[in-house]
Design a protein around this motif. Structure first.
Motif, PDB file in Angstrom:
ATOM      1  N   ASP A 112     -33.654 105.890  49.989  1.00  0.00           N
ATOM      2  CA  ASP A 112     -32.961 105.439  49.345  1.00  0.00           C
ATOM      3  C   ASP A 112     -30.909 105.050  50.216  1.00  0.00           C
ATOM      4  N   SER A 113     -31.005 106.116  51.074  1.00  0.00           N
ATOM      5  CA  SER A 113     -29.569 106.464  51.588  1.00  0.00           C
ATOM      6  C   SER A 113     -30.189 104.303  52.590  1.00  0.00           C
ATOM      7  N   TRP A 114     -31.443 104.615  53.364  1.00  0.00           N
ATOM      8  CA  TRP A 114     -31.297 103.896  54.711  1.00  0.00           C
ATOM      9  C   TRP A 114     -31.598 102.352  53.899  1.00  0.00           C
ATOM     10  N   ILE A 115     -32.194 102.425  52.382  1.00  0.00           N
ATOM     11  CA  ILE A 115     -32.633 101.119  52.149  1.00  0.00           C
ATOM     12  C   ILE A 115     -30.519 100.318  52.150  1.00  0.00           C
ATOM     13  N   ARG A 116     -29.982 101.436  51.235  1.00  0.00           N
ATOM     14  CA  ARG A 116     -28.483 100.594  51.520  1.00  0.00           C
ATOM     15  C   ARG A 116     -28.004 100.129  52.516  1.00  0.00           C
ATOM     16  N   LEU A 117     -28.046 101.179  53.754  1.00  0.00           N
ATOM     17  CA  LEU A 117     -27.636 100.960  55.078  1.00  0.00           C
ATOM     18  C   LEU A 117     -27.973  99.265  55.517  1.00  0.00           C
ATOM     19  N   ILE A 118     -29.498  98.866  54.925  1.00  0.00           N
ATOM     20  CA  ILE A 118     -30.050  97.890  55.580  1.00  0.00           C
ATOM     21  C   ILE A 118     -29.604  97.020  54.241  1.00  0.00           C
ATOM     22  N   ASP A 119     -29.017  96.963  53.698  1.00  0.00           N
ATOM     23  CA  ASP A 119     -29.065  96.006  52.318  1.00  0.00           C
ATOM     24  C   ASP A 119     -27.987  94.967  53.087  1.00  0.00           C
ATOM     25  N   PRO A 120     -29.329  93.534  52.911  1.00  0.00           N
ATOM     26  CA  PRO A 120     -28.250  92.395  54.099  1.00  0.00           C
ATOM     27  C   PRO A 120     -26.716  92.026  53.906  1.00  0.00           C
ATOM     28  N   ALA A 121     -26.286  92.105  52.075  1.00  0.00           N
ATOM     29  CA  ALA A 121     -25.865  92.151  51.504  1.00  0.00           C
ATOM     30  C   ALA A 121     -24.410  93.062  52.461  1.00  0.00           C
ATOM     31  N   LEU A 122     -24.555  94.151  53.238  1.00  0.00           N
ATOM     32  CA  LEU A 122     -23.446  95.292  53.241  1.00  0.00           C
ATOM     33  C   LEU A 122     -23.223  94.355  54.990  1.00  0.00           C
ATOM     34  N   GLU A 123     -23.944  93.808  55.992  1.00  0.00           N
ATOM     35  CA  GLU A 123     -24.315  93.465  57.290  1.00  0.00           C
ATOM     36  C   GLU A 123     -23.635  94.895  58.217  1.00  0.00           C
ATOM     37  N   ALA A 124     -24.010  95.961  58.109  1.00  0.00           N
ATOM     38  CA  ALA A 124     -23.549  97.424  58.385  1.00  0.00           C
ATOM     39  C   ALA A 124     -24.290  97.215  59.733  1.00  0.00           C
ATOM     40  N   PRO A 125     -23.056  97.746  60.891  1.00  0.00           N
ATOM     41  CA  PRO A 125     -22.767  97.297  62.271  1.00  0.00           C
ATOM     42  C   PRO A 125     -24.113  98.102  62.696  1.00  0.00           C
ATOM     43  N   PHE A 126     -24.376  99.647  61.673  1.00  0.00           N
ATOM     44  CA  PHE A 126     -25.722  99.904  62.990  1.00  0.00           C
ATOM     45  C   PHE A 126     -27.142  99.800  62.655  1.00  0.00           C
ATOM     46  N   ALA A 127     -26.471  98.386  60.955  1.00  0.00           N
ATOM     47  CA  ALA A 127     -28.275  98.562  60.341  1.00  0.00           C
ATOM     48  C   ALA A 127     -29.368  98.489  61.706  1.00  0.00           C
ATOM     49  N   SER A 128     -29.897  97.697  62.586  1.00  0.00           N
ATOM     50  CA  SER A 128     -30.643  97.004  63.170  1.00  0.00           C
ATOM     51  C   SER A 128     -31.072  97.792  64.536  1.00  0.00           C
ATOM     52  N   LEU A 129     -30.083  99.400  64.269  1.00  0.00           N
ATOM     53  CA  LEU A 129     -30.740  99.989  65.167  1.00  0.00           C
ATOM     54  C   LEU A 129     -32.182 100.313  64.980  1.00  0.00           C
ATOM     55  N   ILE A 130     -32.484  99.931  63.175  1.00  0.00           N
ATOM     56  CA  ILE A 130     -33.748 101.408  63.585  1.00  0.00           C
ATOM     57  C   ILE A 130     -34.837  99.888  62.672  1.00  0.00           C
ATOM     58  N   ASP A 131     -34.818  98.449  63.338  1.00  0.00           N
ATOM     59  CA  ASP A 131     -35.730  97.597  64.071  1.00  0.00           C
ATOM     60  C   ASP A 131     -36.866  97.874  63.915  1.00  0.00           C
ATOM     61  N   CYS A 132     -36.813  98.808  64.202  1.00  0.00           N
ATOM     62  CA  CYS A 132     -38.589  99.596  65.155  1.00  0.00           C
ATOM     63  C   CYS A 132     -38.836  99.606  64.269  1.00  0.00           C
ATOM     64  N   ILE A 133     -38.444  99.961  62.369  1.00  0.00           N
ATOM     65  CA  ILE A 133     -39.158 100.613  61.184  1.00  0.00           C
ATOM     66  C   ILE A 133     -39.819  99.526  60.555  1.00  0.00           C
TER      67      ILE A 133
END
Length: 533
Positions: A124-145
């Motif tokens: 749940d925490s990771w899903i909130r991190l990558i929410d497109p509305a948040l635009e979190a700066p480090f979200a793309s580091l787990i684009d490998c998932i």
């Protein structure tokens, strides 16, 4: 992660006063069993800065030092080597094709309110991190998932993300390509377990007070490794008064100063901790505004840079982007200055772009407020005016500079300092990958992206490093960045009083390892008089 600009300027000022003996006196700390009776509140002085204590959006090194201790994820940093250590993940397995990772969660992992930490909370925490509305700066580091990139770009569903909780309570992660650096990435505070409730924490400490910039952390007794967390509370106060900070440290009122003190006046010289950082200070072009979206124009300006003058205050000058790593083949960097060649390059670029030769080009250069970066900006303004470029220097307060950059400030060139979040070249190269949430330059290069993807699939470290080096060279050849220096960290903390603290390349120091020691050193009196006859 970004270095606090104010802290960076203080650091450079202080380094000018530090002599070579400090390097010779770096001592190896020996761990000893902490004496419970000696443990008490520790006081730290940090530079004045408005903290963002949301682990999903925070981006400065000073914030990382706090957030990494009140929130924890599957892995945490080793205090010496920075290698990932099992934290909330007790163990993990990786499939033969290296695309499926399964993490076993500790049975004794709890939030500070006593609630169990399970694989569901992590997902749940990771899903909130990558929410497109948040635009979190480090979200793309787990684009490998699998599914992460599509979801955070608003093109996919959370149901299709390769982060799943199995019936046995393990967390299963499916990758689109191998990612040997995944455990290192997951040490970062952005991927910690963040509960939905406020004032609930997953790390070794809890946030007890945050008032007027000052912070108090209290030991989290529900933490899975609480028995090995020694200091009961930590007070962080903010001050840029170098003389006062030095006095407080010398008198023992403060145990750790993170940069803002006068090194020449520190009585315990062993307390001056100076170390190279896995970091780079550089300038970058915003590649979405004509004509600076074109490499020929950018490279014309780079050829006109007087590199020796620009790097004159750099303790460790940077000719390339990535700090030298063992086994990483660095290519040729920027050292040559040739104003006549630069003029010819600019003439050619104008001709190709259909711009009249006598038309004056304009460049907007954005900097944080401060003397150090102002001097750099003036050096470049003078150099580029010789090419007929009108350079407008716009300043913003240092504590709001990064927010201005990420908000899409209308400028062509920016000042930046980046500290790698894990010891791998991709910690820097990710800043220019086309779909990265960290790509503030808006530069896009398919060959660069392909090399990063290809490197991720290589098991041989030598071949992988060669591919990453090729990607860096494409970035340098495109003229997007102007590397200036590799910063160093400066801390004041006595190895005779505090144990468990070690210099390292990220200047990250997990607080759970710190403890007060029985001192066996005599510090000279603050006032010493002698009469003679």
């Amino acid at each position: 992660m970004m270095m606090n600009n104010l802290k960076k300027r203080l650091l450079y000022i202080l380094i000018l006063f530090i002599t070579g003996y400090i390097f010779a006196q770096q001592s190896e700390q020996q761990y000893e069993d902490p004496i419970p009776e000696l443990q008490r509140e520790m006081t730290i002085i940090d530079s004045i800065y408005q903290y963002d204590l949301n682990p999903h959006t925070a981006n400065y090194a000073s914030e990382a030092q706090i957030l990494g201790n009140i929130y924890e994820g599957l892995f945490s940093y080793d205090p010496i080597t920075l290698e990932p250590q099992p934290a909330i993940a007790e163990s993990y397995t990786v499939s033969r094709d290296r695309l499926r990772w399964v993490f076993t969660i500790r049975k004794d992992a709890k939030f500070s309110n006593g609630q169990a930490i399970t694989a569901n909370e992590i997902r749940d925490s990771w899903i909130r991190l990558i929410d497109p509305a948040l635009e979190a700066p480090f979200a793309s580091l787990i684009d490998c998932i699998a599914g992460v990139r599509d979801y955070r770009m608003g093109q996919g569903s959370a149901d299709n993300i390769g982060i799943n909780v199995r019936p046995n309570g393990t967390l299963a992660v499916t990758l689109t390509e191998p990612a040997e650096q995944l455990p290192r990435i997951l040490c970062h505070h952005a991927f910690a377990v963040i509960p939905k409730e406020d004032d609930v924490y997953s790390g070794a400490y809890t946030l007890a007070m945050h008032d007027n910039g000052n912070i108090q952390l209290i030991k989290n007794n529900e933490y899975w490794d609480a028995k090995n967390t020694h200091i009961p509370s930590i007070l962080i106060i903010q001050s840029d008064d170098l003389q006062e900070n030095t006095f407080l440290f010398n008198t023992g009122a403060v145990q750790w100063v993170t940069g803002g003190a006068n090194a020449q006046q520190i009585l315990d010289t062993d307390a001056v901790q100076l170390a190279a950082q896995f970091a780079t200070e550089y300038l970058f072009f915003r590649a979405d505004r004509f004509p600076w979206d074109r490499s020929d124009f950018r490279n014309a300006l780079i050829t006109a840079v007087p590199w020796d003058r620009l790097r004159s205050n750099a303790l460790v000058p940077a000719q390339t982007f990535i700090y030298p790593l063992t086994g990483y083949p660095a290519g040729p960097g920027f050292i040559q200055y040739d104003i006549d060649d630069a003029k010819l390059q600019l003439q050619s670029a104008k001709r190709v772009a259909g711009i009249p030769e006598d038309e004056q080009l304009e460049l907007v250069y954005a900097i944080p407020d401060g003397e150090y970066v102002q001097k750099q900006a003036e050096i470049l303004r003078q150099a580029w005016e010789e090419l007929g470029i009108k350079v407008s220097i716009v300043k913003t307060p240092a504590n709001r500079y990064f927010q201005s950059v990420t908000a899409g400030w209308k400028a062509d060139l920016f000042n930046y300092t980046w500290i790698g979040d894990y010891a791998d070249p991709t910690a820097f190269l990710e800043l220019f990958r086309s779909n990265s949430t960290l790509n503030e330059s808006k530069w896009v290069n398919k060959e660069y992206d392909q090399l990063l993807a290809q490197a991720a699939r290589i098991s041989s470290n030598t071949q992988r490093m060669e591919l990453l080096s090729q990607a860096e060279q494409i970035l340098l050849d495109a003229g997007i960045i102007l590397p200036i220096s590799h910063p160093v960290s400066l801390n004041f903390i006595s190895p005779h009083e505090i144990g468990g603290w070690y210099t390292n390349a990220l200047d990250i120091h997990p607080l759970k390892y710190l403890y007060f020691k029985k001192q066996n050193i005599e510090i000279p009196n603050l006032v010493y008089t002698r009469t003679t006859r």
